[in-house]
Design a protein around this motif. Structure first.
Motif, PDB file in Angstrom:
ATOM      1  N   THR A  55     -25.873  32.938  40.694  1.00 42.00           N
ATOM      2  CA  THR A  55     -25.665  33.901  39.617  1.00 42.00           C
ATOM      3  C   THR A  55     -24.322  33.732  38.920  1.00 42.00           C
ATOM      4  O   THR A  55     -24.133  34.236  37.809  1.00 42.00           O
ATOM      5  CB  THR A  55     -25.768  35.342  40.154  1.00 42.00           C
ATOM      6  OG1 THR A  55     -24.874  35.498  41.266  1.00 42.00           O
ATOM      7  CG2 THR A  55     -27.198  35.637  40.610  1.00 42.00           C
ATOM      8  N   ASN A  56     -23.397  33.020  39.548  1.00 38.74           N
ATOM      9  CA  ASN A  56     -22.092  32.762  38.931  1.00 38.74           C
ATOM     10  C   ASN A  56     -22.064  31.456  38.139  1.00 38.74           C
ATOM     11  O   ASN A  56     -21.044  31.123  37.539  1.00 38.74           O
ATOM     12  CB  ASN A  56     -20.999  32.729  40.000  1.00 38.74           C
ATOM     13  CG  ASN A  56     -20.807  34.069  40.677  1.00 38.74           C
ATOM     14  OD1 ASN A  56     -20.740  35.101  40.015  1.00 38.74           O
ATOM     15  ND2 ASN A  56     -20.745  34.067  42.000  1.00 38.74           N
ATOM     16  N   GLY A  57     -23.180  30.723  38.150  1.00 34.37           N
ATOM     17  CA  GLY A  57     -23.246  29.479  37.403  1.00 34.37           C
ATOM     18  C   GLY A  57     -22.857  28.250  38.181  1.00 34.37           C
ATOM     19  O   GLY A  57     -22.835  27.143  37.624  1.00 34.37           O
ATOM     20  N   TYR A  58     -22.550  28.392  39.470  1.00 36.08           N
ATOM     21  CA  TYR A  58     -22.202  27.227  40.276  1.00 36.08           C
ATOM     22  C   TYR A  58     -23.467  26.452  40.636  1.00 36.08           C
ATOM     23  O   TYR A  58     -24.491  27.039  40.996  1.00 36.08           O
ATOM     24  CB  TYR A  58     -21.456  27.641  41.538  1.00 36.08           C
ATOM     25  CG  TYR A  58     -20.089  28.221  41.269  1.00 36.08           C
ATOM     26  CD1 TYR A  58     -19.028  27.398  40.891  1.00 36.08           C
ATOM     27  CD2 TYR A  58     -19.859  29.588  41.357  1.00 36.08           C
ATOM     28  CE1 TYR A  58     -17.775  27.922  40.621  1.00 36.08           C
ATOM     29  CE2 TYR A  58     -18.605  30.120  41.084  1.00 36.08           C
ATOM     30  CZ  TYR A  58     -17.577  29.283  40.720  1.00 36.08           C
ATOM     31  OH  TYR A  58     -16.346  29.817  40.446  1.00 36.08           O
ATOM     32  N   VAL A  59     -23.386  25.146  40.579  1.00 39.68           N
ATOM     33  CA  VAL A  59     -24.549  24.299  40.820  1.00 39.68           C
ATOM     34  C   VAL A  59     -24.849  24.233  42.316  1.00 39.68           C
ATOM     35  O   VAL A  59     -23.967  23.932  43.124  1.00 39.68           O
ATOM     36  CB  VAL A  59     -24.318  22.886  40.263  1.00 39.68           C
ATOM     37  CG1 VAL A  59     -25.526  21.995  40.556  1.00 39.68           C
ATOM     38  CG2 VAL A  59     -24.065  22.947  38.759  1.00 39.68           C
ATOM     39  N   THR A  60     -26.104  24.505  42.678  1.00 41.73           N
ATOM     40  CA  THR A  60     -26.520  24.453  44.080  1.00 41.73           C
ATOM     41  C   THR A  60     -27.419  23.252  44.377  1.00 41.73           C
ATOM     42  O   THR A  60     -27.365  22.682  45.463  1.00 41.73           O
ATOM     43  CB  THR A  60     -27.274  25.734  44.460  1.00 41.73           C
ATOM     44  OG1 THR A  60     -28.481  25.837  43.681  1.00 41.73           O
ATOM     45  CG2 THR A  60     -26.397  26.963  44.217  1.00 41.73           C
ATOM     46  N   HIS A  61     -28.249  22.874  43.416  1.00 42.27           N
ATOM     47  CA  HIS A  61     -29.164  21.746  43.556  1.00 42.27           C
ATOM     48  C   HIS A  61     -29.252  21.011  42.220  1.00 42.27           C
ATOM     49  O   HIS A  61     -29.061  21.621  41.166  1.00 42.27           O
ATOM     50  CB  HIS A  61     -30.567  22.188  43.966  1.00 42.27           C
ATOM     51  CG  HIS A  61     -30.640  22.898  45.278  1.00 42.27           C
ATOM     52  ND1 HIS A  61     -30.187  24.198  45.450  1.00 42.27           N
ATOM     53  CD2 HIS A  61     -31.114  22.506  46.496  1.00 42.27           C
ATOM     54  CE1 HIS A  61     -30.375  24.566  46.705  1.00 42.27           C
ATOM     55  NE2 HIS A  61     -30.944  23.572  47.357  1.00 42.27           N
ATOM     56  N   VAL A  62     -29.557  19.722  42.289  1.00 42.54           N
ATOM     57  CA  VAL A  62     -29.733  18.915  41.087  1.00 42.54           C
ATOM     58  C   VAL A  62     -31.142  18.329  41.100  1.00 42.54           C
ATOM     59  O   VAL A  62     -31.549  17.692  42.081  1.00 42.54           O
ATOM     60  CB  VAL A  62     -28.696  17.780  41.018  1.00 42.54           C
ATOM     61  CG1 VAL A  62     -28.951  16.898  39.793  1.00 42.54           C
ATOM     62  CG2 VAL A  62     -27.283  18.348  40.975  1.00 42.54           C
ATOM     63  N   ALA A  63     -31.874  18.564  40.032  1.00 41.56           N
ATOM     64  CA  ALA A  63     -33.233  18.036  39.913  1.00 41.56           C
ATOM     65  C   ALA A  63     -33.260  16.918  38.880  1.00 41.56           C
ATOM     66  O   ALA A  63     -32.604  17.007  37.840  1.00 41.56           O
ATOM     67  CB  ALA A  63     -34.208  19.136  39.522  1.00 41.56           C
ATOM     68  N   GLY A  64     -34.027  15.885  39.169  1.00 44.94           N
ATOM     69  CA  GLY A  64     -34.211  14.786  38.226  1.00 44.94           C
ATOM     70  C   GLY A  64     -35.677  14.614  37.900  1.00 44.94           C
ATOM     71  O   GLY A  64     -36.505  14.461  38.812  1.00 44.94           O
ATOM     72  N   ARG A  65     -36.014  14.656  36.619  1.00 51.92           N
ATOM     73  CA  ARG A  65     -37.393  14.517  36.172  1.00 51.92           C
ATOM     74  C   ARG A  65     -37.557  13.150  35.525  1.00 51.92           C
ATOM     75  O   ARG A  65     -36.897  12.822  34.534  1.00 51.92           O
ATOM     76  CB  ARG A  65     -37.721  15.630  35.167  1.00 51.92           C
ATOM     77  CG  ARG A  65     -39.190  16.013  35.050  1.00 51.92           C
ATOM     78  CD  ARG A  65     -40.039  15.019  34.330  1.00 51.92           C
ATOM     79  NE  ARG A  65     -41.421  15.482  34.202  1.00 51.92           N
ATOM     80  CZ  ARG A  65     -42.435  14.720  33.852  1.00 51.92           C
ATOM     81  NH1 ARG A  65     -42.248  13.423  33.596  1.00 51.92           N
ATOM     82  NH2 ARG A  65     -43.647  15.218  33.756  1.00 51.92           N
ATOM     83  N   ALA A  66     -38.410  12.298  36.097  1.00 44.75           N
ATOM     84  CA  ALA A  66     -38.597  10.945  35.592  1.00 44.75           C
ATOM     85  C   ALA A  66     -39.159  10.953  34.182  1.00 44.75           C
ATOM     86  O   ALA A  66     -40.037  11.757  33.858  1.00 44.75           O
ATOM     87  CB  ALA A  66     -39.507  10.157  36.518  1.00 44.75           C
TER      88      ALA A  66
END
Length: 219
Positions: A55-66
């Motif tokens: 909720t604070n905008g900190y990145v928790t996971h990164v997703a990559g879409r081919a």
């Protein structure tokens, strides 16, 4: 990458939350060096990049879409924090307003105050933010046993769920916009007119599952 986003009719106001890299693994190493994955575990190809946040905008996971339609690994999600629960768009949540959760990241961009779980575990988002007034929007796939189990569990939990009309052929919100030609107002009305809870939700769900399976068998 730009053409891909335009073709999927993603609202332009969200373009600044969508990124691109031509080498996904190199990007992770440069921006999230503590991700802990080996090179053989993560593709180093071109991908759309979507960031899960708190909720604070900190990145928790990164997703990559081919971008390659023939890529067998269409989506990959990498944990880059100590947070286990993935919530795409949590930084946009307004807890004073009705909130919505969908499966797909792109789907969440077509509804106000909406986040995505990245999978069918929408209840996990509800559990992460129990104070919000949630409506759960599962994919429109009555023949998918996993999704049906999740919907039934959500109804048993007393949650509000959207159960789409049985004659609606598109499987998710992005398809309804991209392929079905629906506007954002159409999507809002569709959700508002097909939200159920309690006994009515269960009755509508059973009918959706039965008629939806029959309809798809007749295609």
């Amino acid at each position: 990458a730009r053409a891909y986003i335009q073709n999927r009719r993603i609202p332009e106001k969200f373009w600044n939350e969508i990124f691109y890299t031509d080498k996904f693994y190199d990007f992770l190493n440069a921006d999230f060096p503590d991700h802990g994955k080996k090179s053989e575990e993560v593709p180093n190809d071109e991908r759309i990049v979507l960031l899960y946040t708190d909720t604070n905008g900190y990145v928790t996971h990164v997703a990559g879409r081919a971008l390659d339609p023939n890529n067998k690994l269409r989506y990959i999600s990498i944990k880059v924090s100590d947070v286990d629960r993935k919530v795409f768009g949590a930084h946009r949540l307004d807890f004073e307003q009705p909130a919505y959760v969908v499966e797909g990241q792109f789907d969440s961009l077509f509804v106000d105050n909406c986040v995505a779980s990245g999978d069918a575990s929408l209840l996990g988002v509800v559990d992460a933010f129990p104070s919000a007034d949630w409506t759960l929007i599962y994919d429109n796939e009555p023949r998918n046993r996993e999704i049906c189990k999740h919907i039934e569990k959500a109804i048993d939990r007393g949650c509000k769920v959207v159960i789409f009309p049985s004659d609606l052929e598109w499987k998710d919100l992005n398809d309804m916009v991209q392929k079905g030609g629906m506007s954002l107002d159409d999507i809002r009305n569709l959700i508002r007119n097909n939200t159920y809870k309690g006994a009515m939700a269960m009755l509508t769900f059973q009918r959706w599952k039965r008629l939806g399976a029959y309809r798809r068998d007749s295609w």
